[in-house]
Design a protein around this motif. Sequence first.
Motif, PDB file in Angstrom:
ATOM      1  N   ALA A 139       0.832  -1.207   0.000  1.00 54.31           N
ATOM      2  CA  ALA A 139       0.000   0.000   0.000  1.00 54.31           C
ATOM      3  C   ALA A 139       0.866   1.255   0.000  1.00 54.31           C
ATOM      4  N   ALA A 140       1.923   1.232   0.818  1.00 53.59           N
ATOM      5  CA  ALA A 140       2.838   2.376   0.884  1.00 53.59           C
ATOM      6  C   ALA A 140       3.541   2.575  -0.455  1.00 53.59           C
ATOM      7  N   GLY A 141       3.900   1.455  -1.082  1.00 54.29           N
ATOM      8  CA  GLY A 141       4.559   1.521  -2.385  1.00 54.29           C
ATOM      9  C   GLY A 141       3.640   2.099  -3.447  1.00 54.29           C
ATOM     10  N   GLN A 142       2.373   1.683  -3.428  1.00 60.97           N
ATOM     11  CA  GLN A 142       1.403   2.192  -4.398  1.00 60.97           C
ATOM     12  C   GLN A 142       1.156   3.680  -4.197  1.00 60.97           C
ATOM     13  N   LYS A 143       1.052   4.103  -2.944  1.00 57.86           N
ATOM     14  CA  LYS A 143       0.818   5.519  -2.664  1.00 57.86           C
ATOM     15  C   LYS A 143       2.009   6.372  -3.104  1.00 57.86           C
ATOM     16  N   SER A 144       3.199   5.801  -2.996  1.00 56.81           N
ATOM     17  CA  SER A 144       4.390   6.508  -3.446  1.00 56.81           C
ATOM     18  C   SER A 144       4.351   6.696  -4.966  1.00 56.81           C
ATOM     19  N   LYS A 145       3.908   5.648  -5.676  1.00 58.58           N
ATOM     20  CA  LYS A 145       3.792   5.734  -7.140  1.00 58.58           C
ATOM     21  C   LYS A 145       2.719   6.738  -7.545  1.00 58.58           C
ATOM     22  N   THR A 173       1.685   9.335  -5.787  1.00 58.69           N
ATOM     23  CA  THR A 173       2.202  10.670  -5.489  1.00 58.69           C
ATOM     24  C   THR A 173       3.119  11.161  -6.605  1.00 58.69           C
ATOM     25  N   LYS A 174       3.970  10.280  -7.083  1.00 64.75           N
ATOM     26  CA  LYS A 174       4.897  10.634  -8.161  1.00 64.75           C
ATOM     27  C   LYS A 174       4.136  11.005  -9.427  1.00 64.75           C
ATOM     28  N   GLN A 175       3.089  10.233  -9.749  1.00 62.37           N
ATOM     29  CA  GLN A 175       2.297  10.514 -10.942  1.00 62.37           C
ATOM     30  C   GLN A 175       1.556  11.840 -10.818  1.00 62.37           C
ATOM     31  N   VAL A 176       0.998  12.091  -9.651  1.00 63.07           N
ATOM     32  CA  VAL A 176       0.276  13.350  -9.429  1.00 63.07           C
ATOM     33  C   VAL A 176       1.233  14.536  -9.562  1.00 63.07           C
ATOM     34  N   ASN A 177       2.426  14.403  -9.012  1.00 67.66           N
ATOM     35  CA  ASN A 177       3.425  15.474  -9.115  1.00 67.66           C
ATOM     36  C   ASN A 177       3.777  15.755 -10.576  1.00 67.66           C
ATOM     37  N   THR A 178       3.941  14.688 -11.351  1.00 65.22           N
ATOM     38  CA  THR A 178       4.258  14.834 -12.778  1.00 65.22           C
ATOM     39  C   THR A 178       3.103  15.476 -13.523  1.00 65.22           C
ATOM     40  N   TYR A 179       1.884  15.064 -13.181  1.00 66.35           N
ATOM     41  CA  TYR A 179       0.686  15.595 -13.831  1.00 66.35           C
ATOM     42  C   TYR A 179       0.515  17.086 -13.529  1.00 66.35           C
ATOM     43  N   MET A 180       0.679  17.462 -12.279  1.00 65.71           N
ATOM     44  CA  MET A 180       0.529  18.870 -11.900  1.00 65.71           C
ATOM     45  C   MET A 180       1.631  19.730 -12.525  1.00 65.71           C
ATOM     46  N   ILE A 182      -4.390  10.062   0.315  1.00 62.59           N
ATOM     47  CA  ILE A 182      -4.567   9.163  -0.817  1.00 62.59           C
ATOM     48  C   ILE A 182      -5.321   7.928  -0.335  1.00 62.59           C
ATOM     49  N   LYS A 183      -6.427   7.630  -0.973  1.00 59.50           N
ATOM     50  CA  LYS A 183      -7.233   6.472  -0.608  1.00 59.50           C
ATOM     51  C   LYS A 183      -7.213   5.474  -1.762  1.00 59.50           C
ATOM     52  N   THR A 184      -6.763   4.253  -1.480  1.00 60.15           N
ATOM     53  CA  THR A 184      -6.676   3.238  -2.527  1.00 60.15           C
ATOM     54  C   THR A 184      -7.630   2.083  -2.251  1.00 60.15           C
ATOM     55  N   LYS A 185      -8.125   1.504  -3.330  1.00 58.37           N
ATOM     56  CA  LYS A 185      -8.966   0.320  -3.249  1.00 58.37           C
ATOM     57  C   LYS A 185      -8.770  -0.484  -4.523  1.00 58.37           C
ATOM     58  N   GLY A 186      -7.947  -1.529  -4.415  1.00 53.09           N
ATOM     59  CA  GLY A 186      -7.636  -2.328  -5.588  1.00 53.09           C
ATOM     60  C   GLY A 186      -6.897  -1.508  -6.625  1.00 53.09           C
ATOM     61  N   SER A 187      -7.460  -1.448  -7.835  1.00 47.30           N
ATOM     62  CA  SER A 187      -6.826  -0.712  -8.934  1.00 47.30           C
ATOM     63  C   SER A 187      -7.362   0.713  -9.057  1.00 47.30           C
ATOM     64  N   SER A 188      -8.088   1.180  -8.037  1.00 42.35           N
ATOM     65  CA  SER A 188      -8.624   2.539  -8.045  1.00 42.35           C
ATOM     66  C   SER A 188      -8.043   3.340  -6.882  1.00 42.35           C
ATOM     67  N   ALA A 189      -7.973   4.640  -7.087  1.00 41.91           N
ATOM     68  CA  ALA A 189      -7.460   5.515  -6.033  1.00 41.91           C
ATOM     69  C   ALA A 189      -8.106   6.898  -6.138  1.00 41.91           C
ATOM     70  N   THR A 190      -8.229   7.545  -5.003  1.00 40.30           N
ATOM     71  CA  THR A 190      -8.714   8.916  -4.955  1.00 40.30           C
ATOM     72  C   THR A 190      -7.681   9.761  -4.220  1.00 40.30           C
ATOM     73  N   VAL A 191      -7.269  10.832  -4.855  1.00 41.56           N
ATOM     74  CA  VAL A 191      -6.265  11.716  -4.274  1.00 41.56           C
ATOM     75  C   VAL A 191      -6.955  13.006  -3.835  1.00 41.56           C
ATOM     76  N   SER A 239      -9.516  11.382  -9.335  1.00 42.27           N
ATOM     77  CA  SER A 239      -9.736   9.937  -9.441  1.00 42.27           C
ATOM     78  C   SER A 239      -8.675   9.313 -10.343  1.00 42.27           C
ATOM     79  N   MET A 240      -8.095   8.193  -9.878  1.00 45.71           N
ATOM     80  CA  MET A 240      -7.036   7.529 -10.639  1.00 45.71           C
ATOM     81  C   MET A 240      -7.327   6.043 -10.793  1.00 45.71           C
ATOM     82  N   THR A 241      -6.761   5.448 -11.854  1.00 48.79           N
ATOM     83  CA  THR A 241      -6.920   4.022 -12.146  1.00 48.79           C
ATOM     84  C   THR A 241      -5.563   3.430 -12.488  1.00 48.79           C
ATOM     85  N   LYS A 242      -5.336   2.211 -12.027  1.00 47.74           N
ATOM     86  CA  LYS A 242      -4.077   1.539 -12.334  1.00 47.74           C
ATOM     87  C   LYS A 242      -4.222   0.738 -13.618  1.00 47.74           C
ATOM     88  N   LYS A 243      -3.384   1.066 -14.597  1.00 49.83           N
ATOM     89  CA  LYS A 243      -3.358   0.369 -15.873  1.00 49.83           C
ATOM     90  C   LYS A 243      -2.021  -0.348 -15.981  1.00 49.83           C
TER      91      LYS A 243
END
Length: 216
Positions: free
Chosen positions: A33-39, A41-48, A95-104, A165-169
């Motif tokens: 979970a910590a690893g996913q949240k780190s990923k 966070t990195k994606q959100v930073n890149t997106y912003m 950051i809230k994760t549930k399976g392949s979905s996340a809400t930041v 809202s984010m999705t893991k692909k």
Amino acid sequence: MNNRMLKRILKTFLVFAMIFSFSLNSFAISANAAGQKSKITKQVNTYMSALKRYDIKKIRSMQVNKDVYHITDKRLQKYIRKANKENLSYEIKRIKTKGSSATVYMHVRFYSSQGDFENAIKKIVWDYKRSWSGAKFGKELYEWLSWAYDPEDEAMIFEQNIKVSMTKKGNKWMINKMNDDLFFIKDAGLTYFMDDFAKHPKTLSRIASLSLKYGS
């Protein structure tokens, strides 16, 4: 050692084994979970960062929904980049994760072009019927927007809590789509105000004319 004692030892061993196994499993889940949240966070930073640069190509590449309406006039893009670079900031709250979905959950501070746009229209109101695609109109709008731009005016700075809202692909986290909040923030609201003017040119132009006549 009798059978009763042996059974008691085996039972104790099994209990400890189960506790140890459960602890390892919980640790693995937490670490994942910590690893996913780190990923994320990195994606959100890149997106912003792409939003701050008004890099539409990069923004599209990070979204599941590639449909991103944007302003194509290079001069207006220059105005947007300046407004975003100097004023757009954010903080990831949760950051809230549930399976392949996340809400930041984020707190965002950004510049609104509303005042600049209205002041620009006041200056070019006599040509409000000119096409948005007209080169001269685009040039005039950029010049007056730049003239009106004032990041020191606190009335032009807004702060807002938003959800992304984010999705893991595969192994990559992606933004589902550009929601209304991100749509406004990405170009300091300029698309929104331009669209509103295009739909109601006479109303806005009349207001602008009165402002020029009587002052504002």
